[in-house]
Design a protein around this motif. Structure first.
Motif, mmCIF file in Angstrom:
data_model
loop_
_atom_site.group_PDB
_atom_site.id
_atom_site.type_symbol
_atom_site.label_atom_id
_atom_site.label_comp_id
_atom_site.label_asym_id
_atom_site.label_seq_id
_atom_site.Cartn_x
_atom_site.Cartn_y
_atom_site.Cartn_z
ATOM 1 N N HIS A 181 0.729 -6.794 -5.531
ATOM 2 C CA HIS A 181 2.147 -6.417 -5.526
ATOM 3 C C HIS A 181 2.368 -5.153 -6.361
ATOM 4 C CE1 HIS A 181 4.149 -9.821 -3.467
ATOM 5 N NE2 HIS A 181 3.077 -10.496 -3.848
ATOM 6 N N MET A 182 1.777 -5.089 -7.549
ATOM 7 C CA MET A 182 1.951 -3.914 -8.407
ATOM 8 C C MET A 182 1.385 -2.654 -7.746
ATOM 9 S SD MET A 182 3.448 -4.744 -11.352
ATOM 10 C CE MET A 182 4.593 -5.523 -10.215
ATOM 11 N N ASP A 183 0.178 -2.769 -7.203
ATOM 12 C CA ASP A 183 -0.476 -1.603 -6.598
ATOM 13 C C ASP A 183 0.246 -1.149 -5.330
ATOM 14 O OD1 ASP A 183 -2.325 -1.798 -8.611
ATOM 15 O OD2 ASP A 183 -3.853 -2.797 -7.380
ATOM 16 N N THR A 184 0.701 -2.124 -4.521
ATOM 17 C CA THR A 184 1.376 -1.781 -3.268
ATOM 18 C C THR A 184 2.721 -1.122 -3.532
ATOM 19 O OG1 THR A 184 0.282 -3.665 -2.219
ATOM 20 C CG2 THR A 184 2.127 -2.678 -1.046
ATOM 21 N N ILE A 185 3.432 -1.616 -4.527
ATOM 22 C CA ILE A 185 4.710 -1.002 -4.895
ATOM 23 C C ILE A 185 4.494 0.417 -5.388
ATOM 24 C CG2 ILE A 185 6.551 -1.084 -6.627
ATOM 25 C CD1 ILE A 185 6.434 -4.180 -6.291
ATOM 26 N N ALA A 186 3.483 0.616 -6.225
ATOM 27 C CA ALA A 186 3.196 1.961 -6.738
ATOM 28 C C ALA A 186 2.826 2.909 -5.598
ATOM 29 C CB ALA A 186 2.054 1.897 -7.755
ATOM 30 N N LYS A 187 2.128 2.396 -4.575
ATOM 31 C CA LYS A 187 1.671 3.236 -3.470
ATOM 32 C C LYS A 187 2.792 3.617 -2.518
ATOM 33 C CE LYS A 187 -1.593 3.250 0.406
ATOM 34 N NZ LYS A 187 -2.687 2.495 1.094
ATOM 35 N N TYR A 188 3.659 2.647 -2.178
ATOM 36 C CA TYR A 188 4.619 2.881 -1.103
ATOM 37 C C TYR A 188 6.045 3.140 -1.578
ATOM 38 C CZ TYR A 188 1.007 1.289 2.140
ATOM 39 O OH TYR A 188 -0.130 1.170 2.869
ATOM 40 N N PHE A 189 6.393 2.719 -2.786
ATOM 41 C CA PHE A 189 7.790 2.783 -3.200
ATOM 42 C C PHE A 189 8.089 3.926 -4.163
ATOM 43 C CE2 PHE A 189 7.687 -1.355 -1.364
ATOM 44 C CZ PHE A 189 8.991 -1.696 -1.046
ATOM 45 N N THR A 190 7.225 4.162 -5.112
ATOM 46 C CA THR A 190 7.577 5.085 -6.203
ATOM 47 C C THR A 190 7.598 6.531 -5.740
ATOM 48 O OG1 THR A 190 5.257 5.021 -6.912
ATOM 49 C CG2 THR A 190 6.783 3.526 -7.995
ATOM 50 N N GLY A 191 6.510 7.018 -5.197
ATOM 51 C CA GLY A 191 6.476 8.382 -4.668
ATOM 52 C C GLY A 191 6.904 9.415 -5.688
ATOM 53 N N ASP A 192 7.706 10.382 -5.240
ATOM 54 C CA ASP A 192 8.154 11.462 -6.130
ATOM 55 C C ASP A 192 9.626 11.297 -6.499
ATOM 56 O OD1 ASP A 192 9.259 11.943 -3.670
ATOM 57 O OD2 ASP A 192 8.454 13.971 -3.419
ATOM 58 N N ASP A 193 10.191 10.127 -6.259
ATOM 59 C CA ASP A 193 11.594 9.882 -6.577
ATOM 60 C C ASP A 193 11.683 9.234 -7.954
ATOM 61 O OD1 ASP A 193 14.267 9.075 -6.729
ATOM 62 O OD2 ASP A 193 14.401 8.733 -4.569
ATOM 63 N N ASN A 194 12.350 9.888 -8.882
ATOM 64 C CA ASN A 194 12.462 9.370 -10.244
ATOM 65 C C ASN A 194 13.317 8.109 -10.336
ATOM 66 O OD1 ASN A 194 10.866 11.430 -11.309
ATOM 67 N ND2 ASN A 194 12.628 12.824 -11.501
ATOM 68 N N LEU A 195 14.056 7.814 -9.281
ATOM 69 C CA LEU A 195 14.870 6.612 -9.295
ATOM 70 C C LEU A 195 14.006 5.354 -9.352
ATOM 71 C CD1 LEU A 195 17.559 4.986 -8.762
ATOM 72 C CD2 LEU A 195 17.065 5.258 -6.325
ATOM 73 N N ILE A 196 12.890 5.373 -8.624
ATOM 74 C CA ILE A 196 12.050 4.176 -8.493
ATOM 75 C C ILE A 196 10.844 4.313 -9.407
ATOM 76 C CG2 ILE A 196 10.874 2.661 -6.871
ATOM 77 C CD1 ILE A 196 12.422 4.122 -4.630
ATOM 78 N N MET A 197 10.624 3.325 -10.233
ATOM 79 C CA MET A 197 9.530 3.390 -11.203
ATOM 80 C C MET A 197 8.585 2.203 -11.043
ATOM 81 S SD MET A 197 11.606 2.296 -14.674
ATOM 82 C CE MET A 197 10.126 2.022 -15.631
ATOM 83 N N ALA A 198 7.316 2.467 -11.314
ATOM 84 C CA ALA A 198 6.332 1.388 -11.317
ATOM 85 C C ALA A 198 6.420 0.634 -12.640
ATOM 86 C CB ALA A 198 4.935 1.962 -11.118
ATOM 87 N N THR A 199 5.945 -0.568 -12.643
ATOM 88 C CA THR A 199 5.995 -1.416 -13.839
ATOM 89 C C THR A 199 4.640 -1.423 -14.524
ATOM 90 O OG1 THR A 199 7.699 -2.844 -12.879
ATOM 91 C CG2 THR A 199 6.384 -3.770 -14.655
ATOM 92 N N ASN A 200 4.642 -1.164 -15.841
ATOM 93 C CA ASN A 200 3.397 -1.235 -16.606
ATOM 94 C C ASN A 200 2.875 -2.665 -16.597
ATOM 95 O OD1 ASN A 200 3.528 1.480 -17.325
ATOM 96 N ND2 ASN A 200 4.779 1.050 -19.126
#
Length: 868
Positions: free
Chosen positions: A720-739
């Protein structure tokens, strides 16, 4: 002597006292299947001989029998029943619950009954009573069939009674042992070319066979699939004879089942010589059958005459009927059942096109079985409340549709032409099929949630929702919830870790790690806990996807809602902007193609905390912070001023429980209190910042919950963490990955690193972390483990427990907090939340999804310490 009785029937034992009915019943039936008048007398009066309570006793008997028949249980009535007046309510009861009444008559010689009566030790009746019973019995035998008994068995001697063997015969519609796979095909109406194309598209091999014994065709599926035809094979289309030959061949060979349609029955009546109106395409059938042999016509007549009104398949999970079938009629046998299966339920009125006006039975359907039907042509498949109408009007220029079970897939072929003009316009003028949404037809109804409820779940078996909790949830959902079409999931509550015994600490990672390691979990994922508000975000690829999958008709293509089902934002433009930003990120990353979906549901944290908790901050935290700082700072200033005079001391017994304290010790105490108040204000201020636009927000997704056809509870948390980082975060500062980090809770070095990671997070102002087992769902033997436990930092807990919670006298008291109820609640809510997603993804009715969503909301009203 074999007595055959339907597996669902009302068996009425008829005979005078002393004929042996009770002994007979105990020999052949389960104790729970037999309801005796004597037992009911004893039930209401404590005396089975008390004839004064006979009327009351029979009221109880009829009530119990009704409840059993409603549940589909064979029921035996053990009473004399020698009078027609006594039997009449029983026959009515059988009719009411659409089952067959069976009479078993004990026509034994009166002398036998008299002798047995004399030898009874429990109770005896007068000889005149048995004589009267025998006379009434002989009169009754002649009228039983006229009264409505479908089976009448007469036993004339004790020897015959002794030799009886019962055979319970399944009803003709009971094919629960047939598990498929099935290909259910809608109304054909003589469209032979389309039927042949559809069967071949599904994979059936069709060969012409001129052998009369095979009916003209030989049809098999290489994977052993079985076709199910929903009737209306005839009328209107150009290939009626060939359709009949093909379907009859398949049914005869065992590669198909067929139920009758109203057009088929009308043809049967005509072939049997009845005077019927030659309307609605029957003329086409008769014209085409003129060229067929009398032998074939006779076969058609026998075939239709032998069709069963409906079938119950796959352990009762699937029902097929031409016009559909209500739950209370399924698996039953009566004229009313057959009539509903053929015609549906009509009001008796006709519309402006001369067609009967029908009740929308499907919108009220709440049965567990999926019902597949046709009869009423629709431009598009109509899926409502676990019922699916697949009559897509092939003969009117629409499509011939098949529903593949258990795959839950649709296949169709377009009509080659319009063979018959419908009385009522069928397709839009541009011949383009438009997806229509039937609003509110499948959503939660108040009757679905009133009173105490028991909800079945895959993870936690049955979960009980108390009536008082349902009322609280009903208030929230009815007044504040967002469009219910979107509400497919509510997040469960989360329990903290066990209370720590470390000095000055309430929560510490050691206890979180110990919870999982002691239950056989080797690895856990630690995720940074963001100080925001829980948010569920659903994003659709476009508005059409939202309309088709969620039934949303307001033009929106997504939503962001809170854990209580309310819109996160009051400003709908802000919500739309948030959804657009997430959609853009998914478009760029190729998410839609990779996951083969046009929607996604994500569990998130939305920051800052002040974005949602502004009122709470203003009315509670800020008020406490300002008043506390002002009062304590002033007290500290005055104490410092007084401490300059070294000779002053005074009695502070009221503040110090009878002890005297000098100014310096008092000053020290107030300085500490002032310091804790400043820390308290600093704690909540960290999580608040002004938001003037969407750019001031931060969204941290941490679970990809579901997409079309898939719930991702089978994926581990690193996925879940890796998939979110790959598909959701991108270059948009609105969406952040979770440490996050992975910790091996069986290794002390790894544990120490996890603790150090938490300490660094909390010392730098972070809230803490959430500890989750590596796998999304974990069981230790039969115990469902917590899906996550939270471990919050020392300073963050100051917001929760108050500025002075770290003082010794306070923290010792707080260590007695109990987590049992909170953890039980978290598990039940987790099971319900997963159940709601799984039901939605399986395309179950929305009211079934809402049942679980409502359950989570109801459990939230359970009285649990809100600080946990």
């Amino acid at each position: 002597m074999k007595l055959t009785v339907p597996e669902l029937s009302l068996i009425v034992l008829i005979g005078s006292s002393g004929c042996g009915k009770s002994t007979f019943a105990s020999k052949h039936f389960k104790p729970t299947e037999v309801i005796s008048s004597d037992f009911c007398r004893a039930l209401v009066s404590d005396d089975d001989n008390d004839q004064t309570v006979t009327n009351t006793a029979f009221e109880v008997l009829h009530y119990i029998a009704a409840k059993r028949l409603k549940l589909g249980k064979l029921t035996v009535v053990d009473a004399t029943n020698v009078q027609e007046a006594a039997r009449k309510p029983l026959v009515q009861l059988a009719r009411e619950y659409h089952c067959l009444p069976v009479a078993v008559v004990f026509d034994l010689p009166e002398r036998v009954c008299q002798d047995r009566n004399k030898n009874r030790t429990d109770r005896q009746v007068g000889e005149h009573v048995i004589r009267k019973h025998s006379q009434q019995l002989r009169k009754s035998i002649r009228t039983l069939q006229k009264e409505g008994f479908r089976y009448v068995y007469v036993l004339n001697s004790p020897e015959e009674v002794e030799q009886v063997v019962f055979e319970r015969q399944p009803l003709w519609n009971n094919l629960k042992h047939e598990h498929g796979p099935f290909d259910i095909i809608g109304d054909v109406h003589g469209c032979f070319d389309e039927l042949k194309s559809l069967l071949e598209k599904i994979g059936y091999c069709i060969e012409k066979d001129n052998e009369p014994v095979n009916g003209g065709y030989r049809v098999v599926h290489p994977e052993g699939r079985k076709a199910v035809f929903l009737g209306d094979l005839v009328d209107r289309g150009p290939g009626i004879a060939d359709v009949l030959k093909l379907v009859m061949s398949m049914v005869k060979s065992g590669s198909a089942l067929c139920v009758p349609g109203n057009h088929d029955i009308k043809l049967l009546k005509k072939l049997k010589g009845s005077n019927v109106q030659i309307t609605h395409g029957l003329d086409k059938t008769l014209e085409q059958l003129e060229n067929e042999s009398p032998v074939f016509i006779e076969e058609v007549k026998n075939f239709i005459d032998g069709l069963v009104s409906h079938y119950v398949l796959d352990d009762g999970k699937l029902v097929v009927a031409h016009a559909g079938l209500k739950e209370e009629l399924q698996g039953r046998g009566s004229g009313k059942v057959r009539e509903f299966a053929l015609y549906g339920e009509t009001t008796g009125e006709t519309d402006e096109y001369g067609l009967p006006v029908r009740y929308d039975w499907a919108s009220d359907y709440r049965g567990k079985a999926m019902v597949i039907y046709g009869h009423t042509p629709q431009a598009e498949i109509l899926n409502t409340n676990n019922t699916i109408n697949i009559d897509t009007g092939c003969v009117f220029g629409g499509k011939l549709t098949a529903y593949r079970y258990p795959e839950r897939e649709f296949l169709d072929v377009k009509a080659l032409e319009t063979y018959y003009e419908p009385a009522k316009p069928f397709l839009p003028e541009d011949d383009k099929v438009v997806f229509e949404v039937r609003e509110d037809s499948d959503m939660l109804d108040i009757n679905d949630v009133l009173g105490k409820r028991i909800i079945e779940t895959r993870l936690y078996n049955n979960i009980t929702i108390k009536e008082e909790n349902s009322i609280a949830a009903l208030e929230i959902m009815s007044r504040f919830a967002a469009d219910p079409h979107w509400l497919i999931y509510l997040p469960p509550t989360m329990s903290p870790c066990e209370t720590s015994k470390k000095e000055g600490m309430l929560e510490h990672p050691a206890e979180a790690f110990s919870y999982f390691s002691s239950r056989g979990v080797g690895r856990v994922v630690c995720e940074q806990k963001h100080m925001g508000s829980r948010a569920v975000v659903i994003v659709c690829k476009d508005e059409d996807a939202a309309k088709k999958r969620f039934g949303v008709v307001d033009g929106s293509a997504g939503i962001c809602y809170t854990r209580t089902g309310r819109h996160f934002f009051d400003d709908m433009e802000l919500e739309a902007s948030l959804i657009d930003r997430i959609r853009n990120a998914l478009n760029k990353s190729g998410f839609w193609n990779e996951f083969d979906t046009d929607w996604v549901c994500v569990d998130c944290e939305l920051m800052p905390w002040s974005a949602k908790a502004q009122v709470l901050l203003k009315d509670q935290y800020s008020a406490v912070g300002i008043s506390g700082r002002v009062s304590l700072d002033e007290a500290e200033r005055l104490l410092k001023q007084a401490s300059c005079n070294k000779n002053i001391s005074f009695d502070v017994s009221k503040q110090t429980s009878g002890q005297n304290a000098d100014i310096n010790s008092l000053l020290q105490r107030f300085s500490e209190r002032s310091d804790t108040m400043h820390k308290y204000v600093d704690s909540y201020r960290r999580y608040c910042w002004p938001v003037s636009s969407i750019d001031g927000l931060k969204l941290a997704p941490f679970h990809i919950l579901a997409t079309e056809g898939k719930v991702y509870s089978d994926k581990n948390h690193l996925w879940h963490m890796d998939t979110i980082a790959k598909y959701f975060t991108g270059d948009d500062n609105l969406i952040m990955a979770t440490n996050h980090i992975l910790v091996d809770v069986t290794d002390t070095v790894s544990i120490d690193k996890g603790i150090e990671w938490w300490e660094n997070l909390t010392s730098s102002g972070g809230e803490g972390m959430v500890v989750k087992p590596y796998d999304f769902i974990v069981k230790n033997n039969r115990e469902l483990l917590q899906p996550a436990v939270k471990c919050r930092g020392r300073e963050y807990l100051r917001i929760i427990y108050g500025p002075e919670y770290t003082m010794d006298e306070n923290i010792q008291r707080l260590r007695s907090r109990s987590l049992g109820k909170k953890r039980a609640l978290a598990l039940r809510e987790f099971a319900l939340s997963m159940e709601s997603l799984e039901r939605f993804v399986r395309h179950e009715p929305l009211y079934r999804v809402h049942e679980c969503v409502f359950g989570v909301l109801a459990l939230e009203s359970e009285p649990v310490d809100p600080r946990l």
